[in-house]
Design a protein around this motif. Structure first.
Motif, PDB file in Angstrom:
ATOM      1  N   ARG A   6       0.853  -1.195   0.000  1.00  0.00           N
ATOM      2  CA  ARG A   6       0.000   0.000   0.000  1.00  0.00           C
ATOM      3  C   ARG A   6       0.881   1.234   0.000  1.00  0.00           C
ATOM      4  NH1 ARG A   6      -4.422  -0.951   4.687  1.00  0.00           N
ATOM      5  NH2 ARG A   6      -4.670  -3.159   4.367  1.00  0.00           N
ATOM      6  N   GLN A   7       0.524   2.164  -0.836  1.00  0.00           N
ATOM      7  CA  GLN A   7       1.262   3.418  -0.887  1.00  0.00           C
ATOM      8  C   GLN A   7       0.689   4.364   0.159  1.00  0.00           C
ATOM      9  OE1 GLN A   7       1.009   5.456  -4.617  1.00  0.00           O
ATOM     10  NE2 GLN A   7       2.769   6.731  -4.182  1.00  0.00           N
ATOM     11  N   LEU A   8       1.544   4.965   0.964  1.00  0.00           N
ATOM     12  CA  LEU A   8       1.110   5.922   1.966  1.00  0.00           C
ATOM     13  C   LEU A   8       1.321   7.331   1.444  1.00  0.00           C
ATOM     14  CD1 LEU A   8       2.623   4.326   5.185  1.00  0.00           C
ATOM     15  CD2 LEU A   8       0.259   4.211   4.391  1.00  0.00           C
ATOM     16  N   ALA A   9       0.395   8.202   1.767  1.00  0.00           N
ATOM     17  CA  ALA A   9       0.511   9.592   1.361  1.00  0.00           C
ATOM     18  C   ALA A   9      -0.059  10.482   2.452  1.00  0.00           C
ATOM     19  CB  ALA A   9      -0.235   9.836   0.051  1.00  0.00           C
ATOM     20  N   ALA A  10       0.524  11.648   2.612  1.00  0.00           N
ATOM     21  CA  ALA A  10       0.026  12.631   3.572  1.00  0.00           C
ATOM     22  C   ALA A  10      -0.408  13.857   2.792  1.00  0.00           C
ATOM     23  CB  ALA A  10       1.116  12.998   4.570  1.00  0.00           C
ATOM     24  N   SER A  11      -1.684  14.191   2.891  1.00  0.00           N
ATOM     25  CA  SER A  11      -2.178  15.349   2.144  1.00  0.00           C
ATOM     26  C   SER A  11      -2.076  16.636   2.948  1.00  0.00           C
ATOM     27  CB  SER A  11      -3.631  15.123   1.725  1.00  0.00           C
ATOM     28  OG  SER A  11      -4.444  14.929   2.871  1.00  0.00           O
ATOM     29  N   ALA A  12      -1.850  16.520   4.259  1.00  0.00           N
ATOM     30  CA  ALA A  12      -1.727  17.711   5.095  1.00  0.00           C
ATOM     31  C   ALA A  12      -0.937  17.372   6.345  1.00  0.00           C
ATOM     32  CB  ALA A  12      -3.101  18.240   5.486  1.00  0.00           C
ATOM     33  N   ALA A  13      -0.341  18.403   6.957  1.00  0.00           N
ATOM     34  CA  ALA A  13       0.376  18.254   8.226  1.00  0.00           C
ATOM     35  C   ALA A  13      -0.107  19.345   9.171  1.00  0.00           C
ATOM     36  CB  ALA A  13       1.879  18.369   8.010  1.00  0.00           C
ATOM     37  N   TYR A  14      -0.220  18.984  10.439  1.00  0.00           N
ATOM     38  CA  TYR A  14      -0.760  19.891  11.447  1.00  0.00           C
ATOM     39  C   TYR A  14       0.187  19.948  12.642  1.00  0.00           C
ATOM     40  CZ  TYR A  14      -4.943  19.000   8.717  1.00  0.00           C
ATOM     41  OH  TYR A  14      -5.837  18.873   7.689  1.00  0.00           O
ATOM     42  N   LEU A  15       0.278  21.115  13.265  1.00  0.00           N
ATOM     43  CA  LEU A  15       1.060  21.282  14.480  1.00  0.00           C
ATOM     44  C   LEU A  15       0.124  21.850  15.529  1.00  0.00           C
ATOM     45  CD1 LEU A  15       3.826  21.098  15.827  1.00  0.00           C
ATOM     46  CD2 LEU A  15       4.227  23.447  15.095  1.00  0.00           C
ATOM     47  N   LEU A  16      -0.166  21.018  16.540  1.00  0.00           N
ATOM     48  CA  LEU A  16      -1.121  21.398  17.576  1.00  0.00           C
ATOM     49  C   LEU A  16      -0.418  21.641  18.904  1.00  0.00           C
ATOM     50  CD1 LEU A  16      -3.490  18.564  16.525  1.00  0.00           C
ATOM     51  CD2 LEU A  16      -4.156  20.951  16.474  1.00  0.00           C
ATOM     52  N   GLN A  47      -2.940  23.823  10.676  1.00  0.00           N
ATOM     53  CA  GLN A  47      -2.361  23.294   9.435  1.00  0.00           C
ATOM     54  C   GLN A  47      -1.110  24.063   9.042  1.00  0.00           C
ATOM     55  OE1 GLN A  47      -5.084  22.556   6.220  1.00  0.00           O
ATOM     56  NE2 GLN A  47      -3.468  22.574   4.709  1.00  0.00           N
ATOM     57  N   VAL A  48      -0.038  23.313   8.774  1.00  0.00           N
ATOM     58  CA  VAL A  48       1.222  23.920   8.337  1.00  0.00           C
ATOM     59  C   VAL A  48       1.659  23.436   6.954  1.00  0.00           C
ATOM     60  CG1 VAL A  48       2.058  24.386  10.678  1.00  0.00           C
ATOM     61  CG2 VAL A  48       2.611  22.206   9.584  1.00  0.00           C
ATOM     62  N   PHE A  49       0.977  22.422   6.407  1.00  0.00           N
ATOM     63  CA  PHE A  49       1.279  21.905   5.070  1.00  0.00           C
ATOM     64  C   PHE A  49       0.005  21.358   4.468  1.00  0.00           C
ATOM     65  CE2 PHE A  49       2.180  18.352   2.229  1.00  0.00           C
ATOM     66  CZ  PHE A  49       3.040  18.947   1.325  1.00  0.00           C
ATOM     67  N   PRO A  50      -0.321  21.590   3.226  1.00  0.00           N
ATOM     68  CA  PRO A  50       0.462  22.212   2.164  1.00  0.00           C
ATOM     69  C   PRO A  50       0.511  23.732   2.254  1.00  0.00           C
ATOM     70  CG  PRO A  50      -1.638  21.519   1.257  1.00  0.00           C
ATOM     71  CD  PRO A  50      -1.587  21.059   2.703  1.00  0.00           C
ATOM     72  N   THR A  51      -0.426  24.331   2.961  1.00  0.00           N
ATOM     73  CA  THR A  51      -0.364  25.773   3.175  1.00  0.00           C
ATOM     74  C   THR A  51      -0.542  26.044   4.657  1.00  0.00           C
ATOM     75  OG1 THR A  51      -2.737  25.998   2.775  1.00  0.00           O
ATOM     76  CG2 THR A  51      -1.285  26.387   0.898  1.00  0.00           C
ATOM     77  N   ALA A  52       0.111  27.089   5.135  1.00  0.00           N
ATOM     78  CA  ALA A  52      -0.031  27.495   6.526  1.00  0.00           C
ATOM     79  C   ALA A  52      -0.922  28.720   6.564  1.00  0.00           C
ATOM     80  CB  ALA A  52       1.333  27.800   7.134  1.00  0.00           C
ATOM     81  N   GLY A  53      -1.926  28.673   7.426  1.00  0.00           N
ATOM     82  CA  GLY A  53      -2.829  29.802   7.559  1.00  0.00           C
ATOM     83  C   GLY A  53      -2.171  30.960   8.293  1.00  0.00           C
ATOM     84  N   ALA A  54      -2.866  32.079   8.352  1.00  0.00           N
ATOM     85  CA  ALA A  54      -2.331  33.279   8.999  1.00  0.00           C
ATOM     86  C   ALA A  54      -2.068  33.047  10.482  1.00  0.00           C
ATOM     87  CB  ALA A  54      -3.306  34.441   8.808  1.00  0.00           C
ATOM     88  N   ASP A  55      -2.848  32.176  11.120  1.00  0.00           N
ATOM     89  CA  ASP A  55      -2.700  31.916  12.555  1.00  0.00           C
ATOM     90  C   ASP A  55      -1.919  30.638  12.852  1.00  0.00           C
ATOM     91  OD1 ASP A  55      -4.192  34.193  13.147  1.00  0.00           O
ATOM     92  OD2 ASP A  55      -6.080  33.098  13.044  1.00  0.00           O
ATOM     93  N   ALA A  56      -1.255  30.059  11.858  1.00  0.00           N
ATOM     94  CA  ALA A  56      -0.509  28.813  12.046  1.00  0.00           C
ATOM     95  C   ALA A  56       0.586  29.010  13.095  1.00  0.00           C
ATOM     96  CB  ALA A  56       0.108  28.356  10.736  1.00  0.00           C
ATOM     97  N   PRO A  57       0.848  27.989  13.909  1.00  0.00           N
ATOM     98  CA  PRO A  57       1.859  28.130  14.958  1.00  0.00           C
ATOM     99  C   PRO A  57       3.279  28.324  14.414  1.00  0.00           C
ATOM    100  CG  PRO A  57       1.024  25.869  14.871  1.00  0.00           C
ATOM    101  CD  PRO A  57       0.200  26.686  13.932  1.00  0.00           C
ATOM    102  N   ILE A  58       3.556  27.796  13.228  1.00  0.00           N
ATOM    103  CA  ILE A  58       4.861  28.005  12.574  1.00  0.00           C
ATOM    104  C   ILE A  58       4.630  28.082  11.069  1.00  0.00           C
ATOM    105  CG2 ILE A  58       6.181  26.726  14.312  1.00  0.00           C
ATOM    106  CD1 ILE A  58       6.478  24.510  12.087  1.00  0.00           C
ATOM    107  N   LEU A  68       8.223  17.726   3.134  1.00  0.00           N
ATOM    108  CA  LEU A  68       6.854  17.243   3.410  1.00  0.00           C
ATOM    109  C   LEU A  68       6.148  16.831   2.123  1.00  0.00           C
ATOM    110  CD1 LEU A  68       5.737  19.805   6.120  1.00  0.00           C
ATOM    111  CD2 LEU A  68       5.883  17.324   6.416  1.00  0.00           C
ATOM    112  N   SER A  69       6.430  17.542   1.040  1.00  0.00           N
ATOM    113  CA  SER A  69       5.762  17.214  -0.234  1.00  0.00           C
ATOM    114  C   SER A  69       6.161  15.841  -0.763  1.00  0.00           C
ATOM    115  CB  SER A  69       6.039  18.297  -1.279  1.00  0.00           C
ATOM    116  OG  SER A  69       7.388  18.260  -1.683  1.00  0.00           O
ATOM    117  N   LEU A  70       7.279  15.296  -0.281  1.00  0.00           N
ATOM    118  CA  LEU A  70       7.674  13.952  -0.688  1.00  0.00           C
ATOM    119  C   LEU A  70       6.663  12.903  -0.222  1.00  0.00           C
ATOM    120  CD1 LEU A  70      11.499  14.091   0.092  1.00  0.00           C
ATOM    121  CD2 LEU A  70      10.401  14.278  -2.152  1.00  0.00           C
ATOM    122  N   PHE A  71       5.894  13.213   0.807  1.00  0.00           N
ATOM    123  CA  PHE A  71       4.886  12.290   1.331  1.00  0.00           C
ATOM    124  C   PHE A  71       3.523  12.513   0.732  1.00  0.00           C
ATOM    125  CE2 PHE A  71       8.161  12.550   4.568  1.00  0.00           C
ATOM    126  CZ  PHE A  71       8.393  11.218   4.844  1.00  0.00           C
ATOM    127  N   ALA A  72       3.369  13.545  -0.072  1.00  0.00           N
ATOM    128  CA  ALA A  72       2.050  13.883  -0.641  1.00  0.00           C
ATOM    129  C   ALA A  72       1.774  13.069  -1.895  1.00  0.00           C
ATOM    130  CB  ALA A  72       1.982  15.373  -0.952  1.00  0.00           C
TER     131      ALA A  72
END
Length: 72
Positions: A6-16, A47-58, A68-72
């Protein structure tokens, strides 16, 4: 025996911020456990990937985003 891969993919990354999130969820009366849901608004801020919002922690550096895009 045939092996299935099975191929694994991450469409987004989050920092909480776990402490803040736990306080928020507890204040809302949410039971904390294995399958605790996180409200969409909290995820959008974290959300920090694929885009980080204005209020993103980093904001990831271009190099971090490329890695990170290597996992998408």
């Amino acid at each position: 025996m045939t092996e299935t891969l099975r191929q694994l993919a991450a469409s987004a990354a989050y920092l909480l911020d776990s402490r803040r999130l736990l306080e928020t969820l507890t204040a809302r009366g949410v039971k904390i456990g294995i399958a605790t849901s996180i409200p969409r608004g909290d995820l959008e801020v974290a959300q920090v990937f694929p885009t980080a919002g204005a209020d993103a922690p980093i904001r990831p550096t271009p190099e971090q985003t490329a890695l990170l895009s290597l996992f998408a």
